[in-house]
Each structure stands twice: as structure tokens, then as C-alpha cells.
Scaffold this motif. Structure first.
Motif, PDB file in Angstrom:
ATOM      1  N   LEU A  22       0.887  -1.449  -0.007  1.00  0.00           N
ATOM      2  CA  LEU A  22      -0.033   0.025   0.059  1.00  0.00           C
ATOM      3  C   LEU A  22       0.780   1.280  -0.040  1.00  0.00           C
ATOM      4  CD1 LEU A  22      -2.770  -1.162   2.546  1.00  0.00           C
ATOM      5  CD2 LEU A  22      -3.029  -0.812  -0.070  1.00  0.00           C
ATOM      6  N   ASP A  23       2.019   1.124   0.791  1.00  0.00           N
ATOM      7  CA  ASP A  23       2.971   2.374   0.987  1.00  0.00           C
ATOM      8  C   ASP A  23       3.449   2.567  -0.486  1.00  0.00           C
ATOM      9  OD1 ASP A  23       2.420   2.614   3.343  1.00  0.00           O
ATOM     10  OD2 ASP A  23       4.254   1.712   4.179  1.00  0.00           O
ATOM     11  N   LYS A  24       3.978   1.407  -1.405  1.00  0.00           N
ATOM     12  CA  LYS A  24       4.488   1.518  -2.516  1.00  0.00           C
ATOM     13  C   LYS A  24       3.424   2.033  -3.508  1.00  0.00           C
ATOM     14  CE  LYS A  24       8.081  -1.887  -1.959  1.00  0.00           C
ATOM     15  NZ  LYS A  24       8.560  -3.276  -2.345  1.00  0.00           N
ATOM     16  N   SER A  25       2.216   1.573  -3.548  1.00  0.00           N
ATOM     17  CA  SER A  25       1.174   2.089  -4.470  1.00  0.00           C
ATOM     18  C   SER A  25       1.122   3.565  -4.252  1.00  0.00           C
ATOM     19  CB  SER A  25      -0.077   1.336  -4.218  1.00  0.00           C
ATOM     20  OG  SER A  25      -1.001   1.545  -5.267  1.00  0.00           O
ATOM     21  N   TYR A  26       0.898   4.211  -2.776  1.00  0.00           N
ATOM     22  CA  TYR A  26       0.570   5.527  -2.513  1.00  0.00           C
ATOM     23  C   TYR A  26       2.119   6.091  -3.194  1.00  0.00           C
ATOM     24  CZ  TYR A  26       0.933   9.748   0.235  1.00  0.00           C
ATOM     25  OH  TYR A  26       0.755  10.739   0.729  1.00  0.00           O
ATOM     26  N   GLN A  27       3.059   5.977  -3.148  1.00  0.00           N
ATOM     27  CA  GLN A  27       4.410   6.600  -3.446  1.00  0.00           C
ATOM     28  C   GLN A  27       4.451   6.667  -5.057  1.00  0.00           C
ATOM     29  OE1 GLN A  27       6.088   7.980  -1.134  1.00  0.00           O
ATOM     30  NE2 GLN A  27       6.650   9.418  -2.627  1.00  0.00           N
ATOM     31  N   LEU A  28       4.095   5.555  -5.471  1.00  0.00           N
ATOM     32  CA  LEU A  28       4.100   5.388  -7.137  1.00  0.00           C
ATOM     33  C   LEU A  28       3.313   6.609  -7.746  1.00  0.00           C
ATOM     34  CD1 LEU A  28       5.191   3.569  -9.346  1.00  0.00           C
ATOM     35  CD2 LEU A  28       3.154   2.055  -9.129  1.00  0.00           C
ATOM     36  N   VAL A  29       1.805   6.643  -7.240  1.00  0.00           N
ATOM     37  CA  VAL A  29       1.011   7.580  -7.585  1.00  0.00           C
ATOM     38  C   VAL A  29       1.275   9.043  -7.409  1.00  0.00           C
ATOM     39  CG1 VAL A  29      -1.403   8.221  -7.457  1.00  0.00           C
ATOM     40  CG2 VAL A  29      -0.971   5.811  -7.883  1.00  0.00           C
ATOM     41  N   LEU A  30       1.911   9.202  -6.034  1.00  0.00           N
ATOM     42  CA  LEU A  30       2.261  10.551  -5.747  1.00  0.00           C
ATOM     43  C   LEU A  30       3.390  10.895  -6.655  1.00  0.00           C
ATOM     44  CD1 LEU A  30       2.335  12.906  -3.650  1.00  0.00           C
ATOM     45  CD2 LEU A  30       3.905  11.552  -2.286  1.00  0.00           C
ATOM     46  N   ASN A  31       4.352  10.181  -6.831  1.00  0.00           N
ATOM     47  CA  ASN A  31       5.551  10.533  -7.767  1.00  0.00           C
ATOM     48  C   ASN A  31       5.183  10.880  -9.012  1.00  0.00           C
ATOM     49  OD1 ASN A  31       7.221  10.022  -5.600  1.00  0.00           O
ATOM     50  ND2 ASN A  31       7.841   7.924  -6.041  1.00  0.00           N
ATOM     51  N   SER A  32       3.922  10.412  -9.461  1.00  0.00           N
ATOM     52  CA  SER A  32       3.484  10.509 -11.032  1.00  0.00           C
ATOM     53  C   SER A  32       3.199  11.948 -11.327  1.00  0.00           C
ATOM     54  CB  SER A  32       2.180   9.565 -11.227  1.00  0.00           C
ATOM     55  OG  SER A  32       1.190  10.123 -10.602  1.00  0.00           O
ATOM     56  N   PHE A  33       3.158  12.779 -10.280  1.00  0.00           N
ATOM     57  CA  PHE A  33       2.611  14.130 -10.144  1.00  0.00           C
ATOM     58  C   PHE A  33       4.166  14.891 -10.279  1.00  0.00           C
ATOM     59  CE2 PHE A  33      -1.010  12.495  -7.786  1.00  0.00           C
ATOM     60  CZ  PHE A  33      -1.939  13.264  -8.744  1.00  0.00           C
ATOM     61  N   SER A  34       3.881  16.026 -10.864  1.00  0.00           N
ATOM     62  CA  SER A  34       5.031  17.228 -10.840  1.00  0.00           C
ATOM     63  C   SER A  34       5.575  17.543  -9.536  1.00  0.00           C
ATOM     64  CB  SER A  34       4.670  18.469 -11.629  1.00  0.00           C
ATOM     65  OG  SER A  34       3.921  19.262 -10.873  1.00  0.00           O
ATOM     66  N   ARG A  35       6.850  17.880  -9.254  1.00  0.00           N
ATOM     67  CA  ARG A  35       7.078  18.026  -7.884  1.00  0.00           C
ATOM     68  C   ARG A  35       6.235  19.303  -7.316  1.00  0.00           C
ATOM     69  NH1 ARG A  35      10.031  14.309  -5.713  1.00  0.00           N
ATOM     70  NH2 ARG A  35      11.666  13.643  -6.819  1.00  0.00           N
ATOM     71  N   LYS A  36       5.787  20.210  -8.402  1.00  0.00           N
ATOM     72  CA  LYS A  36       5.058  21.353  -7.618  1.00  0.00           C
ATOM     73  C   LYS A  36       3.561  20.706  -7.006  1.00  0.00           C
ATOM     74  CE  LYS A  36       2.855  25.509  -9.168  1.00  0.00           C
ATOM     75  NZ  LYS A  36       2.219  26.247 -10.294  1.00  0.00           N
ATOM     76  N   LYS A  37       2.828  19.932  -7.817  1.00  0.00           N
ATOM     77  CA  LYS A  37       1.656  19.134  -7.623  1.00  0.00           C
ATOM     78  C   LYS A  37       1.891  18.361  -6.388  1.00  0.00           C
ATOM     79  CE  LYS A  37      -2.635  18.124  -8.033  1.00  0.00           C
ATOM     80  NZ  LYS A  37      -3.481  19.177  -7.861  1.00  0.00           N
ATOM     81  N   GLN A  38       2.996  17.830  -6.150  1.00  0.00           N
ATOM     82  CA  GLN A  38       3.145  16.954  -5.071  1.00  0.00           C
ATOM     83  C   GLN A  38       3.450  17.934  -3.646  1.00  0.00           C
ATOM     84  OE1 GLN A  38       6.556  14.298  -5.146  1.00  0.00           O
ATOM     85  NE2 GLN A  38       6.133  13.990  -7.325  1.00  0.00           N
ATOM     86  N   THR A  39       4.005  18.929  -3.736  1.00  0.00           N
ATOM     87  CA  THR A  39       4.183  19.777  -2.807  1.00  0.00           C
ATOM     88  C   THR A  39       2.744  20.429  -2.286  1.00  0.00           C
ATOM     89  OG1 THR A  39       6.418  20.443  -3.546  1.00  0.00           O
ATOM     90  CG2 THR A  39       5.131  22.169  -1.965  1.00  0.00           C
ATOM     91  N   GLU A  40       1.963  20.737  -3.655  1.00  0.00           N
ATOM     92  CA  GLU A  40       0.495  21.188  -3.236  1.00  0.00           C
ATOM     93  C   GLU A  40      -0.179  20.353  -2.452  1.00  0.00           C
ATOM     94  OE1 GLU A  40      -1.025  22.171  -6.840  1.00  0.00           O
ATOM     95  OE2 GLU A  40       0.148  23.906  -7.244  1.00  0.00           O
ATOM     96  N   ILE A  41      -0.299  19.007  -2.996  1.00  0.00           N
ATOM     97  CA  ILE A  41      -0.897  17.891  -2.235  1.00  0.00           C
ATOM     98  C   ILE A  41      -0.479  17.782  -0.770  1.00  0.00           C
ATOM     99  CG2 ILE A  41      -1.240  15.299  -2.015  1.00  0.00           C
ATOM    100  CD1 ILE A  41      -0.963  15.466  -5.394  1.00  0.00           C
ATOM    101  N   LEU A  42       0.835  17.658  -0.508  1.00  0.00           N
ATOM    102  CA  LEU A  42       1.529  17.517   0.778  1.00  0.00           C
ATOM    103  C   LEU A  42       1.339  18.461   1.456  1.00  0.00           C
ATOM    104  CD1 LEU A  42       4.482  15.248  -0.176  1.00  0.00           C
ATOM    105  CD2 LEU A  42       2.149  14.422   0.655  1.00  0.00           C
ATOM    106  N   GLU A  43       1.479  19.995   1.193  1.00  0.00           N
ATOM    107  CA  GLU A  43       1.297  20.987   1.915  1.00  0.00           C
ATOM    108  C   GLU A  43      -0.353  21.351   2.588  1.00  0.00           C
ATOM    109  OE1 GLU A  43       2.347  24.540  -0.136  1.00  0.00           O
ATOM    110  OE2 GLU A  43       4.454  24.054   0.300  1.00  0.00           O
ATOM    111  N   GLY A  44      -1.046  20.551   1.547  1.00  0.00           N
ATOM    112  CA  GLY A  44      -2.529  20.737   2.142  1.00  0.00           C
ATOM    113  C   GLY A  44      -2.803  19.684   3.572  1.00  0.00           C
ATOM    114  N   PHE A  45      -1.886  19.071   3.725  1.00  0.00           N
ATOM    115  CA  PHE A  45      -1.916  18.086   4.833  1.00  0.00           C
ATOM    116  C   PHE A  45      -1.354  18.482   5.969  1.00  0.00           C
ATOM    117  CE2 PHE A  45      -0.233  14.435   7.460  1.00  0.00           C
ATOM    118  CZ  PHE A  45      -1.452  13.568   7.763  1.00  0.00           C
ATOM    119  N   TRP A  46      -0.296  19.312   5.903  1.00  0.00           N
ATOM    120  CA  TRP A  46       0.589  19.781   7.014  1.00  0.00           C
ATOM    121  C   TRP A  46      -0.142  20.879   7.568  1.00  0.00           C
ATOM    122  CZ3 TRP A  46       3.065  15.817   8.090  1.00  0.00           C
ATOM    123  CH2 TRP A  46       3.617  14.758   7.310  1.00  0.00           C
TER     124      TRP A  46
END
Length: 122
Positions: A98-122
């Protein structure tokens, strides 16, 4: 289901949303609007598969090692794998997948989009 912890485990990941895709009767877990895992329900709303995304070589290997891991149910058979919810896949292995699946999909986004997704969490 042998894995009662799965919902809490997935929802505690940064940026994860959950919904019910009623047409399929699947509980979908998504990040940035892309599904990385699903609990597929039968007509009695009991889980019959846990579906997740993996690198093709790892999915092939795991399917050869565990009879409870099969090609993705109603999904691309190369990238998606389904796990029987009452099978013999160890909890720690399923968490790792499950961790690998999450990371695989997260990594499919641009760095900018990854930051937006993760910043919304913190």
C-alpha cells in the motif's frame, strides 16, 4: 476481512481522500484525484478484493509467490494487482505494498503538484 486496519492506515497518509464509487461499489483511496488503492465490495458490501498499483516486475513476482495476489480486478493487469481480503498475505507485506502504491501515484505528479498535495496535509 482479515485487514480491519486498512481504512485507518490509508486515511492517515498525507493528502489521501476516500470515496465510494457507487457504479462499481468500490471504496477508493486517492491522492491528488488519482486512485492508488481500492477495496472492492460485493453485493452484500463485503470486501472481495483490495486493489493497488505496483511496478510491473514486482507485481509479477508477488503473483508468483502468493496465490492470494492476482492481476488487478477490472484494472490494467500490468500495473494493478488485487489481493484477497481473507487470504494469507502478511499484514506487513500488505502495508508495504500500500505504501508503494501510494508513493508510485504521488511520484507521478510534478514536484509542484506533490508539494501542493502534501502542504494541504500539514
Amino acid at each position: 476481512m482479515r485487514y480491519p486496519w486498512i481504512d485507518e492506515y490509508l486515511q492517515n497518509k498525507p493528502g489521501v481522500t476516500k470515496d465510494l464509487q457507487q457504479d462499481w461499489n468500490w471504496i477508493r483511496y486517492q491522492i491528488g484525484g488519482k486512485m492508488f488503492a481500492a477495496v472492492c465490495l460485493n453485493d452484500q458490501n463485503d470486501p472481495y478484493y483490495i486493489t493497488l498499483k505496483l511496478e510491473p516486475a514486482e507485481g509479477d513476482f508477488l503473483r508468483s509467490q502468493y496465490t492470494d495476489i492476482v492481476p488487478g480486478y477490472y484494472m490494467n493487469k500490468v500495473h494493478w494487482n488485487s489481493i484477497k481480503p481473507d487470504g494469507e498475505v502478511p499484514d506487513e507485506l500488505l502495508k508495504d505494498l500500500l505504501d508503494k502504491s501510494y508513493q508510485l501515484v504521488l511520484n507521478s505528479f510534478s514536484r509542484k503538484k506533490q508539494t501542493e498535495i502534501l502542504e494541504g496535509f500539514w
